[in-house]
Design a protein around this motif. Sequence first.
Motif, PDB file in Angstrom:
ATOM      1  N   CYS A 246     -32.991 -12.754  84.331  1.00  0.00           N
ATOM      2  CA  CYS A 246     -33.300 -13.607  83.206  1.00  0.00           C
ATOM      3  C   CYS A 246     -34.078 -12.955  82.209  1.00  0.00           C
ATOM      4  N   ASN A 247     -34.689 -11.789  82.227  1.00  0.00           N
ATOM      5  CA  ASN A 247     -35.598 -11.270  81.184  1.00  0.00           C
ATOM      6  C   ASN A 247     -35.030  -9.851  80.658  1.00  0.00           C
ATOM      7  N   LEU A 248     -33.660  -9.720  81.272  1.00  0.00           N
ATOM      8  CA  LEU A 248     -33.030  -8.347  80.775  1.00  0.00           C
ATOM      9  C   LEU A 248     -33.013  -8.246  79.257  1.00  0.00           C
ATOM     10  N   HIS A 249     -32.993  -9.504  78.499  1.00  0.00           N
ATOM     11  CA  HIS A 249     -33.084  -9.657  77.052  1.00  0.00           C
ATOM     12  C   HIS A 249     -34.098  -8.875  76.458  1.00  0.00           C
ATOM     13  N   LYS A 250     -35.224  -8.814  77.119  1.00  0.00           N
ATOM     14  CA  LYS A 250     -36.538  -8.442  76.573  1.00  0.00           C
ATOM     15  C   LYS A 250     -36.518  -6.621  76.394  1.00  0.00           C
ATOM     16  N   LEU A 251     -35.465  -6.041  77.321  1.00  0.00           N
ATOM     17  CA  LEU A 251     -35.478  -4.754  77.454  1.00  0.00           C
ATOM     18  C   LEU A 251     -34.302  -4.212  76.674  1.00  0.00           C
ATOM     19  N   ARG A 252     -33.365  -4.912  76.479  1.00  0.00           N
ATOM     20  CA  ARG A 252     -32.288  -4.478  75.829  1.00  0.00           C
ATOM     21  C   ARG A 252     -32.282  -4.482  74.384  1.00  0.00           C
ATOM     22  N   PRO A 253     -31.562  -3.276  73.409  1.00  0.00           N
ATOM     23  CA  PRO A 253     -31.634  -3.308  72.099  1.00  0.00           C
ATOM     24  C   PRO A 253     -31.224  -4.670  71.311  1.00  0.00           C
TER      25      PRO A 253
END
Length: 259
Positions: A246-253
């Motif tokens: 759910c939180n991968l968007h925080k780590l991706r460019p």
Amino acid sequence: MNTQKYPAFAAGHDLEKIVGFLKDWFAQNGPAAKAVVGLSGGKDSTVAAALCVQALGKERVVGVLMPNGVQAEIADAQAAARHLGIAYRTVNIGKPYQEMLQALTNATGDDGQDFAVNLTPALQQNLAPRLRMAVLYAAAQGIAEGGRVINTCNRSEDYVGYSTKYGDSAGDVAPLAAYTVDEVIAIGDALGLPHELVHKTPADGLCGKSDEDNLGFTYAVLDRYIKTGHCDDEAVQSRIEHLHRCNLHKLRPLPMVER
């Protein structure tokens, strides 16, 4: 299932590695710039500030303390700054925080009608870290020779998204992002930092509960899963994997259209 290989760790070796990394990064991205660290009084900000002192010298590290009104943990942040011998400033975000909530409550649409913003607990908890990051960048721009904002998040928090997007997850350089909570503690011990700061129970200072209470599992369990891919409790493993997805968007460019 987490299947990636996790690198070996040795506190002394990795301490030197991070210090060298910071020296090189600042040489390329601000040879005279200061490191600006938001000091919360917890292990991450204390260890990050100490690493910057090792890399740059205490005269090039500035701590910024940002209580939201009255905040008990501020005494620990002051203790960290004094122990490191760094200059620090206190910017109380209590009044602007309340004024921002009021502004959101009073928002209107372009037709002049009320434009209701639901002040959910999550909105209120995440607003403070975003205001703090605005303060850090303002401080970085306002100090002599300029400054670079230090991200203080660790790998364990990042893995499950336990940070605020464009709040504490922001910054110019992230010395601890590759290290799990237990490794950050080991680095803090290797630096000779006060035990009560390095081994303090992690808490976000937002909702009155510890990190582990909010997450529903301990950092020890999370760190083991990150490193080995194993968890003895299937329900906890499922929750860790769910939070990670759910939180991968925080780590991706930031996504953008490719041309």
